[in-house]
Design a protein around this motif. Structure first.
Motif, PDB file in Angstrom:
ATOM      1  N   LEU A  46      -3.819  22.689   5.715  1.00 24.23           N
ATOM      2  CA  LEU A  46      -4.694  22.961   6.844  1.00 24.23           C
ATOM      3  C   LEU A  46      -5.799  21.914   6.932  1.00 24.23           C
ATOM      4  O   LEU A  46      -6.131  21.421   8.015  1.00 24.23           O
ATOM      5  CB  LEU A  46      -5.300  24.364   6.690  1.00 24.23           C
ATOM      6  CG  LEU A  46      -6.070  24.969   7.852  1.00 24.23           C
ATOM      7  CD1 LEU A  46      -5.132  25.330   8.981  1.00 24.23           C
ATOM      8  CD2 LEU A  46      -6.827  26.211   7.384  1.00 24.23           C
ATOM      9  N   SER A  47      -6.358  21.554   5.795  1.00 22.79           N
ATOM     10  CA  SER A  47      -7.426  20.559   5.752  1.00 22.79           C
ATOM     11  C   SER A  47      -6.892  19.138   5.822  1.00 22.79           C
ATOM     12  O   SER A  47      -7.569  18.241   6.333  1.00 22.79           O
ATOM     13  CB  SER A  47      -8.248  20.723   4.460  1.00 22.79           C
ATOM     14  OG  SER A  47      -8.848  21.996   4.388  1.00 22.79           O
ATOM     15  N   ALA A  48      -5.668  18.927   5.306  1.00 21.59           N
ATOM     16  CA  ALA A  48      -5.152  17.571   5.168  1.00 21.59           C
ATOM     17  C   ALA A  48      -4.575  16.992   6.446  1.00 21.59           C
ATOM     18  O   ALA A  48      -4.645  15.780   6.655  1.00 21.59           O
ATOM     19  CB  ALA A  48      -4.087  17.525   4.067  1.00 21.59           C
ATOM     20  N   CYS A  49      -3.980  17.827   7.313  1.00 23.53           N
ATOM     21  CA  CYS A  49      -3.286  17.287   8.483  1.00 23.53           C
ATOM     22  C   CYS A  49      -4.269  16.610   9.436  1.00 23.53           C
ATOM     23  O   CYS A  49      -5.153  17.259  10.001  1.00 23.53           O
ATOM     24  CB  CYS A  49      -2.540  18.387   9.234  1.00 23.53           C
ATOM     25  SG  CYS A  49      -1.721  17.763  10.725  1.00 23.53           S
ATOM     26  N   PRO A  50      -4.142  15.296   9.654  1.00 27.28           N
ATOM     27  CA  PRO A  50      -5.098  14.588  10.515  1.00 27.28           C
ATOM     28  C   PRO A  50      -4.848  14.799  12.003  1.00 27.28           C
ATOM     29  O   PRO A  50      -5.627  14.338  12.828  1.00 27.28           O
ATOM     30  CB  PRO A  50      -4.880  13.116  10.131  1.00 27.28           C
ATOM     31  CG  PRO A  50      -3.476  13.051   9.651  1.00 27.28           C
ATOM     32  CD  PRO A  50      -3.188  14.383   9.018  1.00 27.28           C
ATOM     33  N   PHE A  51      -3.765  15.507  12.341  1.00 26.35           N
ATOM     34  CA  PHE A  51      -3.463  15.771  13.743  1.00 26.35           C
ATOM     35  C   PHE A  51      -3.764  17.221  14.140  1.00 26.35           C
ATOM     36  O   PHE A  51      -3.521  17.609  15.276  1.00 26.35           O
ATOM     37  CB  PHE A  51      -1.995  15.448  14.029  1.00 26.35           C
ATOM     38  CG  PHE A  51      -1.678  13.987  13.921  1.00 26.35           C
ATOM     39  CD1 PHE A  51      -1.866  13.132  14.988  1.00 26.35           C
ATOM     40  CD2 PHE A  51      -1.213  13.456  12.724  1.00 26.35           C
ATOM     41  CE1 PHE A  51      -1.603  11.778  14.880  1.00 26.35           C
ATOM     42  CE2 PHE A  51      -0.941  12.101  12.597  1.00 26.35           C
ATOM     43  CZ  PHE A  51      -1.139  11.266  13.681  1.00 26.35           C
ATOM     44  N   GLY A  52      -4.289  18.003  13.199  1.00 22.20           N
ATOM     45  CA  GLY A  52      -4.604  19.399  13.502  1.00 22.20           C
ATOM     46  C   GLY A  52      -3.372  20.221  13.823  1.00 22.20           C
ATOM     47  O   GLY A  52      -3.442  21.209  14.565  1.00 22.20           O
ATOM     48  N   ALA A  53      -2.212  19.824  13.254  1.00 17.56           N
ATOM     49  CA  ALA A  53      -0.961  20.509  13.578  1.00 17.56           C
ATOM     50  C   ALA A  53      -0.787  21.810  12.807  1.00 17.56           C
ATOM     51  O   ALA A  53      -0.038  22.688  13.241  1.00 17.56           O
ATOM     52  CB  ALA A  53       0.227  19.590  13.314  1.00 17.56           C
ATOM     53  N   ILE A  75       0.836  -1.207   0.000  1.00 16.47           N
ATOM     54  CA  ILE A  75       0.000   0.000   0.000  1.00 16.47           C
ATOM     55  C   ILE A  75       0.867   1.252   0.000  1.00 16.47           C
ATOM     56  O   ILE A  75       2.041   1.218   0.397  1.00 16.47           O
ATOM     57  CB  ILE A  75      -0.946   0.036   1.228  1.00 16.47           C
ATOM     58  CG1 ILE A  75      -0.148  -0.003   2.524  1.00 16.47           C
ATOM     59  CG2 ILE A  75      -1.941  -1.106   1.156  1.00 16.47           C
ATOM     60  CD1 ILE A  75      -0.988   0.219   3.766  1.00 16.47           C
ATOM     61  N   TYR A  76       0.255   2.334  -0.445  1.00 17.46           N
ATOM     62  CA  TYR A  76       0.929   3.643  -0.473  1.00 17.46           C
ATOM     63  C   TYR A  76       0.456   4.454   0.724  1.00 17.46           C
ATOM     64  O   TYR A  76      -0.745   4.639   0.922  1.00 17.46           O
ATOM     65  CB  TYR A  76       0.597   4.375  -1.764  1.00 17.46           C
ATOM     66  CG  TYR A  76       1.168   5.776  -1.837  1.00 17.46           C
ATOM     67  CD1 TYR A  76       2.531   5.985  -2.049  1.00 17.46           C
ATOM     68  CD2 TYR A  76       0.333   6.887  -1.704  1.00 17.46           C
ATOM     69  CE1 TYR A  76       3.049   7.265  -2.124  1.00 17.46           C
ATOM     70  CE2 TYR A  76       0.850   8.165  -1.772  1.00 17.46           C
ATOM     71  CZ  TYR A  76       2.206   8.356  -1.984  1.00 17.46           C
ATOM     72  OH  TYR A  76       2.718   9.619  -2.050  1.00 17.46           O
ATOM     73  N   ILE A  77       1.384   4.913   1.539  1.00 19.13           N
ATOM     74  CA  ILE A  77       1.045   5.723   2.711  1.00 19.13           C
ATOM     75  C   ILE A  77       1.672   7.109   2.546  1.00 19.13           C
ATOM     76  O   ILE A  77       2.899   7.248   2.632  1.00 19.13           O
ATOM     77  CB  ILE A  77       1.549   5.071   4.013  1.00 19.13           C
ATOM     78  CG1 ILE A  77       0.957   3.661   4.174  1.00 19.13           C
ATOM     79  CG2 ILE A  77       1.187   5.935   5.212  1.00 19.13           C
ATOM     80  CD1 ILE A  77       1.444   2.935   5.404  1.00 19.13           C
ATOM     81  N   PRO A  78       0.876   8.129   2.308  1.00 18.22           N
ATOM     82  CA  PRO A  78       1.435   9.462   2.105  1.00 18.22           C
ATOM     83  C   PRO A  78       1.727  10.175   3.423  1.00 18.22           C
ATOM     84  O   PRO A  78       1.265   9.764   4.483  1.00 18.22           O
ATOM     85  CB  PRO A  78       0.308  10.178   1.362  1.00 18.22           C
ATOM     86  CG  PRO A  78      -0.937   9.562   1.935  1.00 18.22           C
ATOM     87  CD  PRO A  78      -0.587   8.104   2.170  1.00 18.22           C
ATOM     88  N   VAL A  79       2.499  11.235   3.351  1.00 19.06           N
ATOM     89  CA  VAL A  79       2.566  12.223   4.426  1.00 19.06           C
ATOM     90  C   VAL A  79       1.491  13.242   4.049  1.00 19.06           C
ATOM     91  O   VAL A  79       1.664  13.993   3.085  1.00 19.06           O
ATOM     92  CB  VAL A  79       3.955  12.882   4.505  1.00 19.06           C
ATOM     93  CG1 VAL A  79       3.974  13.942   5.604  1.00 19.06           C
ATOM     94  CG2 VAL A  79       5.029  11.836   4.761  1.00 19.06           C
ATOM     95  N   PRO A  80       0.332  13.240   4.732  1.00 13.44           N
ATOM     96  CA  PRO A  80      -0.839  13.968   4.230  1.00 13.44           C
ATOM     97  C   PRO A  80      -0.602  15.432   3.866  1.00 13.44           C
ATOM     98  O   PRO A  80      -1.029  15.887   2.808  1.00 13.44           O
ATOM     99  CB  PRO A  80      -1.846  13.829   5.377  1.00 13.44           C
ATOM    100  CG  PRO A  80      -1.463  12.564   6.055  1.00 13.44           C
ATOM    101  CD  PRO A  80       0.033  12.503   5.975  1.00 13.44           C
ATOM    102  N   CYS A  81       0.072  16.186   4.739  1.00 14.85           N
ATOM    103  CA  CYS A  81       0.255  17.609   4.454  1.00 14.85           C
ATOM    104  C   CYS A  81       1.162  17.817   3.244  1.00 14.85           C
ATOM    105  O   CYS A  81       0.886  18.658   2.379  1.00 14.85           O
ATOM    106  CB  CYS A  81       0.796  18.337   5.678  1.00 14.85           C
ATOM    107  SG  CYS A  81       2.392  17.726   6.273  1.00 14.85           S
TER     108      CYS A  81
END
Length: 479
Positions: free
Chosen positions: A203-210, A166-172
């Motif tokens: 801003l929308s992509a970071c799943p940790f709200g960082a 599988i492909y795991i991105p760095v979301p931001c």
């Protein structure tokens, strides 16, 4: 681009609590209690490792609402009450509207392809055979990827018959179309303001709200309490944010404390007229290959900072906000002018515009309605719309809205010569397309919107973009 998730819910809860305290003039005395009220003892399942880190991250997010970034922290023991006092003392908001809470960033590992336990260790081993870098080897019948050799080409994933890779991105980083966000030596993300086009995708992509946005709320409430008039300029996309009429929304905004509320569609009339004249002169009469729109500040910044080959084809016409602010400043020379809009890029544009003082996002507007008890759905506060505004100017917020408005202002003999092209959202693919247009464009009128669907899908919207698009388009057809 707006995403419904827990980080969004937390952000709006925090905004609502802070606005209520601002309304009661009790923020400094109570703001330090907010993280404890949002994460009390016995709260249950926490978002991070422990309740104490949850509280610490809520404190940092509260700093963003107060208009500060992590880079402003000199002593982590500084209280939110002290930051509140500093916010009321400052004379203008921060130039860079984005900040990364490094302690909230999970330092996502930059290993894009991972073998899962679905690997069957098959005899064919197409993942190993098709890897040109020798990055895959088998241990105990299971494929393993050597990250020091892997170049993230994806051939192993494409060739695995069991979809075990599988492909795991760095979301931001994955979301940023211009590579403006990257890791430091500790693996924490940082944003390069020279590269950033303020599209808000991180801003929308970071799943940790960082990734957090710095608000102008303190300055807006200071303006409400001053003797100067406060005037709101409202972007056309607001028509799709609430399930009520634009008249009711405008009236509700005025009830928040604004002395006047002006539709930015009024400035869109000027943009439409000027861009139609420019298109006729440059393309139809002057023979220029094509012209692109210029009212999306993310695209404008992209073209001038990252695509010098496309910059000469960008319209010189200014955005609807710019022209509306000019109108408002002439009418109210001493006023505090507040733009109300759908995205981060407009916050940056507002900071750079000499006629705009502050910016309020749609998300902040919605929480203000809730926190201040203003009902946007009643006809009692309804405000008549400006009858001089062209209906098409109220459609700017949706894809093709700008193009249709401009085309409608061209002479009848020129309209048949229009060859439209729409760039519906900026990403790495559409950037490559735009670069190709500099050599060979398939059309001569190109509309570019950073967000898919247009401004109705900005990073600060609160409504479903499909519903919002329908409402905006319906309004744009009314005469």
């Amino acid at each position: 681009m707006a995403v419904t998730n827990n980080t969004m819910i937390l952000r709006r809860d925090l905004l609502t609590r802070i606005i209520r305290l601002l309304r009661e003039d009790a923020l400094a005395e109570n703001i330090d209690r907010i993280p404890y009220l949002m994460r009390p003892k016995g709260y249950g399942e926490v978002s991070r490792c422990c309740i104490y880190k949850d509280r610490a991250m809520l404190k940092y997010r509260a700093m963003g609402v107060l208009g500060f970034g992590i880079e402003d922290e000199e002593d982590e023991m500084t209280s939110l009450a002290e930051y509140t006092r500093r916010a009321f003392d400052r004379t203008e908001p921060a130039e860079n509207p984005l900040s990364v809470i490094t302690d909230a960033c999970s330092a996502c590992v930059k290993v894009n392809y991972v073998v899962t336990n679905m690997c069957r260790g098959c005899v064919a081993r197409p993942c190993e055979v098709n890897c040109n870098k020798g990055a895959i080897h088998f241990v105990n019948g299971q494929a393993n990827i050597d990250s020091t050799k892997c170049v993230n080409c994806g051939l192993c994933m494409k060739n695995c018959p069991f979809h075990a890779i599988i492909y795991i991105p760095v979301p931001c980083e994955e979301s940023c179309p211009v590579g403006a966000i990257s890791k430091d030596e500790q693996g924490k993300e940082h944003i390069d303001p020279e590269k950033c086009i303020y599209c808000g995708r991180c801003l929308s992509a970071c799943p940790f709200g960082a990734v957090m946005e710095k608000s102008h709320l303190i300055e807006i409430f200071k303006a409400f309490r001053s003797e100067r008039p406060v005037v709101a300029l409202v972007a056309p996309a607001v028509a799709g944010q609430f399930k009520t009429s634009l008249e009711n929304i405008m009236g509700a905004i005025r009830k928040l404390g604004f002395d006047d509320v002006i539709e930015v569609a009024k400035g869109a009339d000027v943009t439409t007229t000027n861009e139609a004249v420019e298109f006729a002169e440059k393309v139809i009469e002057g023979g220029q290959a094509f012209m692109t729109t210029s009212c999306c500040p993310s695209y404008y910044r992209l073209a001038h900072r990252h695509m010098p080959e496309i910059a000469p084809f960008v319209s010189h016409t200014r955005s609807p906000m710019y022209y509306t602010a000019e109108i408002a400043r002439k009418q109210y020379p001493e006023a505090t002018i507040v733009f109300i809009g759908p995205c981060l890029a407009k916050r940056k544009e507002a900071y750079d515009d000499p006629n705009v003082d502050l910016m309020l996002s749609f998300e902040e507007l919605g929480t203000m309605f809730v926190a201040m008890g203003v009902d946007a759905f009643t006809n009692e506060t309804s405000m008549p719309l400006d009858g001089t505004i062209m209906a098409s100017s109220r459609g700017y917020a949706a894809t093709e809205g700008v193009m249709n408005a401009v085309a409608g202002q061209l002479p009848e003999s020129y309209r048949g010569q229009i060859r439209p092209v729409v760039i519906n959202g900026i990403d790495r693919t559409t950037i490559r397309e735009l670069r190709g247009y500099a050599k060979n464009c398939p059309g001569n009128m190109v509309e570019v919107m950073a967000c898919e669907g247009g401004c109705v899908n900005g990073c600060n919207v609160i409504a479903n973009p499909k519903v919002a698009t329908r409402q905006v388009k319906e309004l744009a057809t009314k005469q």
